[in-house]
Design an enzyme around this catalytic site. Structure first.
Site, PDB file in Angstrom:
ATOM      1  N   GLU A  96     -17.200 -24.196 -56.255  1.00  0.00           N
ATOM      2  CA  GLU A  96     -18.212 -24.031 -57.314  1.00  0.00           C
ATOM      3  C   GLU A  96     -19.545 -24.699 -56.985  1.00  0.00           C
ATOM      4  O   GLU A  96     -20.578 -24.318 -57.504  1.00  0.00           O
ATOM      5  CB  GLU A  96     -17.673 -24.539 -58.657  1.00  0.00           C
ATOM      6  CG  GLU A  96     -17.387 -26.043 -58.750  1.00  0.00           C
ATOM      7  CD  GLU A  96     -15.964 -26.412 -58.356  1.00  0.00           C
ATOM      8  OE1 GLU A  96     -15.363 -25.694 -57.531  1.00  0.00           O
ATOM      9  OE2 GLU A  96     -15.458 -27.440 -58.854  1.00  0.00           O
ATOM     10  N   CYS A 130      -8.753 -27.494 -55.660  1.00  0.00           N
ATOM     11  CA  CYS A 130      -8.430 -28.897 -55.350  1.00  0.00           C
ATOM     12  C   CYS A 130      -7.093 -29.293 -55.986  1.00  0.00           C
ATOM     13  O   CYS A 130      -6.045 -28.919 -55.480  1.00  0.00           O
ATOM     14  CB  CYS A 130      -9.584 -29.799 -55.757  1.00  0.00           C
ATOM     15  SG  CYS A 130      -9.616 -31.313 -54.800  1.00  0.00           S
ATOM     16  N   LEU A 131      -7.114 -29.977 -57.129  1.00  0.00           N
ATOM     17  CA  LEU A 131      -5.852 -30.274 -57.803  1.00  0.00           C
ATOM     18  C   LEU A 131      -5.078 -28.982 -58.061  1.00  0.00           C
ATOM     19  O   LEU A 131      -3.848 -28.952 -57.996  1.00  0.00           O
ATOM     20  CB  LEU A 131      -6.135 -30.990 -59.134  1.00  0.00           C
ATOM     21  CG  LEU A 131      -4.919 -31.331 -59.984  1.00  0.00           C
ATOM     22  CD1 LEU A 131      -4.063 -32.389 -59.300  1.00  0.00           C
ATOM     23  CD2 LEU A 131      -5.335 -31.805 -61.366  1.00  0.00           C
ATOM     24  N   GLY A 132      -5.799 -27.896 -58.330  1.00  0.00           N
ATOM     25  CA  GLY A 132      -5.167 -26.603 -58.596  1.00  0.00           C
ATOM     26  C   GLY A 132      -4.389 -26.079 -57.395  1.00  0.00           C
ATOM     27  O   GLY A 132      -3.389 -25.372 -57.545  1.00  0.00           O
ATOM     28  N   ASP A 177     -37.125 -47.079 -72.580  1.00  0.00           N
ATOM     29  CA  ASP A 177     -35.880 -47.738 -72.173  1.00  0.00           C
ATOM     30  C   ASP A 177     -36.207 -48.874 -71.212  1.00  0.00           C
ATOM     31  O   ASP A 177     -37.052 -48.703 -70.329  1.00  0.00           O
ATOM     32  CB  ASP A 177     -34.995 -46.787 -71.344  1.00  0.00           C
ATOM     33  CG  ASP A 177     -34.186 -45.857 -72.216  1.00  0.00           C
ATOM     34  OD1 ASP A 177     -34.293 -45.973 -73.438  1.00  0.00           O
ATOM     35  OD2 ASP A 177     -33.466 -45.011 -71.645  1.00  0.00           O
ATOM     36  N   GLU A 183     -34.259 -49.909 -68.909  1.00  0.00           N
ATOM     37  CA  GLU A 183     -33.744 -49.502 -67.599  1.00  0.00           C
ATOM     38  C   GLU A 183     -34.748 -48.663 -66.807  1.00  0.00           C
ATOM     39  O   GLU A 183     -34.847 -48.777 -65.594  1.00  0.00           O
ATOM     40  CB  GLU A 183     -32.466 -48.665 -67.747  1.00  0.00           C
ATOM     41  CG  GLU A 183     -31.236 -49.428 -68.142  1.00  0.00           C
ATOM     42  CD  GLU A 183     -31.092 -49.528 -69.652  1.00  0.00           C
ATOM     43  OE1 GLU A 183     -32.080 -49.252 -70.369  1.00  0.00           O
ATOM     44  OE2 GLU A 183     -29.998 -49.912 -70.101  1.00  0.00           O
ATOM     45  N   HIS A 225     -14.105 -27.675 -53.338  1.00  0.00           N
ATOM     46  CA  HIS A 225     -14.703 -27.214 -54.606  1.00  0.00           C
ATOM     47  C   HIS A 225     -15.745 -26.131 -54.319  1.00  0.00           C
ATOM     48  O   HIS A 225     -16.909 -26.451 -54.100  1.00  0.00           O
ATOM     49  CB  HIS A 225     -15.362 -28.392 -55.331  1.00  0.00           C
ATOM     50  CG  HIS A 225     -14.385 -29.353 -55.901  1.00  0.00           C
ATOM     51  ND1 HIS A 225     -13.834 -29.194 -57.145  1.00  0.00           N
ATOM     52  CD2 HIS A 225     -13.828 -30.465 -55.380  1.00  0.00           C
ATOM     53  CE1 HIS A 225     -12.989 -30.180 -57.383  1.00  0.00           C
ATOM     54  NE2 HIS A 225     -12.965 -30.960 -56.323  1.00  0.00           N
TER      55      HIS A 225
HETATM   56  N1  GLN Z   1      -6.447 -35.858 -57.794  1.00  0.00           N
HETATM   57  C1  GLN Z   1      -6.439 -35.078 -56.612  1.00  0.00           C
HETATM   58  C2  GLN Z   1      -6.829 -35.898 -55.384  1.00  0.00           C
HETATM   59  O1  GLN Z   1      -7.379 -36.951 -55.500  1.00  0.00           O
HETATM   60  C3  GLN Z   1      -7.332 -33.854 -56.753  1.00  0.00           C
HETATM   61  C4  GLN Z   1      -8.771 -34.196 -56.891  1.00  0.00           C
HETATM   62  C5  GLN Z   1      -9.614 -33.024 -57.322  1.00  0.00           C
HETATM   63  O2  GLN Z   1      -9.109 -32.053 -57.855  1.00  0.00           O
HETATM   64  N2  GLN Z   1     -10.903 -33.106 -57.126  1.00  0.00           N
HETATM   65  O3  GLN Z   1      -6.594 -35.462 -54.285  1.00  0.00           O
END
Ligand code: GLN
Length: 505
Positions: free
Chosen positions: A470, A333-335, A101, A103, A468
């Protein structure tokens, strides 16, 4: 970083957004990677251009060799120094891409120069190649490997070891052919076949002597490797005592690489609870169209992190289903943000509650940018400038105290130190209303006082986390939050089974 191109974005403790490979390194060697442990062509050029502007090259013509290649070597050394307080013995340096490559050329050249500079016994080149199986011919093809090694030698590197990836073990005859054409000793032509679990790979490599070949090349005298922890892990994975099904509600449903660390964390928790964890990917847009019937018979529900409006209403429906039916829920997070929206709308009666990410004109911005909260009622008067999307993210780990007497406290103890990657936060102006109806904040950041974890004490297991978790789960250690979640799912599964039996009786 687009999940379509890179799979998941991995976040280091110090807040770098990197390729998911760095996550594998953390999980395997249980070491914490830092921002400097991952670098790109862009960063190298940026650094060289800045040096040139500062006059550090004394007006000389700036060239790929030596300026770019020297810079790459400096970055490698800086990365090695960053770990283990500078007492690193060995740096494992992965060069991404394919040999040949354009790059990656300066990187390979830098590696060649570095081996020359460090001298014999200080460098071992491990080359990863592909050995495809062609079904119509019924054969493993060694040609691509031969050519790739030729290419590598052309640019000055003779590999010490070849790791030959194939879908099956490579027989001795083919390995001998590879050895002959590539000038790599037969014992160093190592077959790496598709394993049903990535955690069987250390032992696969060890049995073929890779560790000894590398130690020999680097002049390291060492005890024999002890892989018993990995063997135990592989055994536990193959001999589960229980089984549960988790519904993961997202939009990248068919791209499981987008949730790599999350899948791994659930698997780790399964290993440590002797549970086979099956993840059912549920498309949130399908829930929007067809309702929550797909969620029946799942033992737990999870809404992972995500960005953008698409699919959010389906996720909110899934969360409502989990809350009302007492199904264990983990919101990441979003959850957590969507769980807050769901609760605000359906329990607190705040019609139209939303995040300003999805509805900038919502009457109840229960989730918003910090810069958007202007008064006690949560009304937004001033909009922040959102044009610099890359620069406003809350990134990396933060130590946060946990409220005693909560589920969060039972899981984490008095402090949580997890990694963030988000822009929006739960709006503090609404917290009193949410708490009055039973949705509690169980941890708050010390300085800004932002809700870090939220939970429903009246529910068997309902928790949202703004971080997060995880990213800190390792196969050998597992992770307390995921373990607790799997245990709650097991209890749910068992309760359902007992109920079914009673019905029959
Ligand atoms: N979109 C949401 C925010 O920016 C959640 C981001 C996420 O879940 N990592 O706060």
């Amino acid at each position: 970083m687009s999940p379509f191109q890179h799979g998941e974005v991995f976040v280091t403790e110090d807040g770098a957004e990197t390729d998911l490979d760095l996550g594998h390194y953390e999980r395997f060697i249980s070491a914490k990677m830092k921002r400097v442990n991952n670098f790109t062509t862009g960063q190298i050029y940026e650094s060289v251009i800045k040096k040139e502007r500062r006059g550090e090259y004394l007006g000389k013509t700036v060239q790929v060799i030596p300026h770019i290649t020297n810079e790459i070597q400096e970055f490698i050394e800086r990365g090695a120094r960053a770990a283990w307080e500078g007492k690193t013995d060995v740096a494992i340096v992965e060069i991404g891409g394919t040999v040949g490559d354009i790059e990656s050329l300066p990187f390979v050249e830098a590696a060649r120069q570095m081996s020359l500079r460090l001298g014999r016994g200080s460098c071992c080149f491990v080359h990863l190649t592909l050995v495809p199986f062609v079904p119509s011919a019924g054969e493993l093809k060694t040609k691509p490997t031969q050519h790739s090694v030729q290419k590598l030698r052309e640019i000055g590197i003779s590999p010490d070891v070849l790791l030959c990836r194939a879908d099956r073990p490579i027989p001795e005859e083919e390995r001998a052919k590879i050895s002959l054409f590539s000038n790599v000793p037969l014992n160093a032509v190592i077959s790496v076949w598709d394993a049903d679990s990535i955690y069987k790979v250390p032992s696969m490599l060890h049995k073929q002597g890779l560790d000894e070949i590398v130690c020999f090349a680097l002049g390291i005298v060492s005890r024999p490797a002890d892989l018993s922890a990995w063997d135990k892990l592989a055994y536990a994975l193959e001999h589960p005592e229980h089984e549960i099904r988790i519904g993961m509600v997202g939009k990248y449903v068919d791209l499981s690489d987008s949730y790599k660390s999350l899948n791994e964390a659930l698997t780790h928790a399964g290993i440590h609870t002797r549970t086979r964890v099956t993840i059912e990917y549920v498309d949130s847009e399908e829930i929007e169209r067809e309702g929550t019937a797909v969620l029946k018979n799942l033992d737990a529900i999870l809404v992972p992190g995500g960005f953008g409006k698409r699919g959010t209403e389906g996720k909110i429906k899934a969360i409502q289903f989990a809350r009302e039916n007492k199904v264990p829920y983990l919101g990441i997070c979003l959850g957590m943000q969507l769980a807050t929206i769901e609760f605000a709308r359906n329990v607190c009666g705040l019609a139209g509650a939303n995040s300003t990410e999805f509805d900038p004109d919502t009457p109840h911005p229960v989730v918003a940018l910090i810069t958007e909260w202007t008064d006690r009622t949560g009304r937004i008067e001033r909009r922040s400038d959102q044009s610099d999307l890359g620069g406003t993210m809350r990134l990396g780990a933060q130590r946060v105290p946990v409220e005693p007497g909560t589920l969060a406290y039972r899981v984490y103890g008095s402090e949580v130190n997890e990694r963030h990657r988000h822009r929006y936060e739960v709006n503090n102006a609404y917290v009193p209303q949410l708490e009055a109806k039973g949705y509690k904040v169980s941890a708050r950041t010390p300085t800004e006082n932002l809700p870090e974890m939220m939970e429903l004490p009246a529910h068997p297991f309902f928790i949202g986390v703004q971080f997060h978790p995880e990213f800190t789960s390792t196969p050998r250690g597992g992770h307390p939050l995921f373990k607790a979640y799997i245990e709650a799912a097991l209890a749910c599964e068992q309760a359902r089974r007992t109920a079914a039996l009673q019905k029959v009786a």
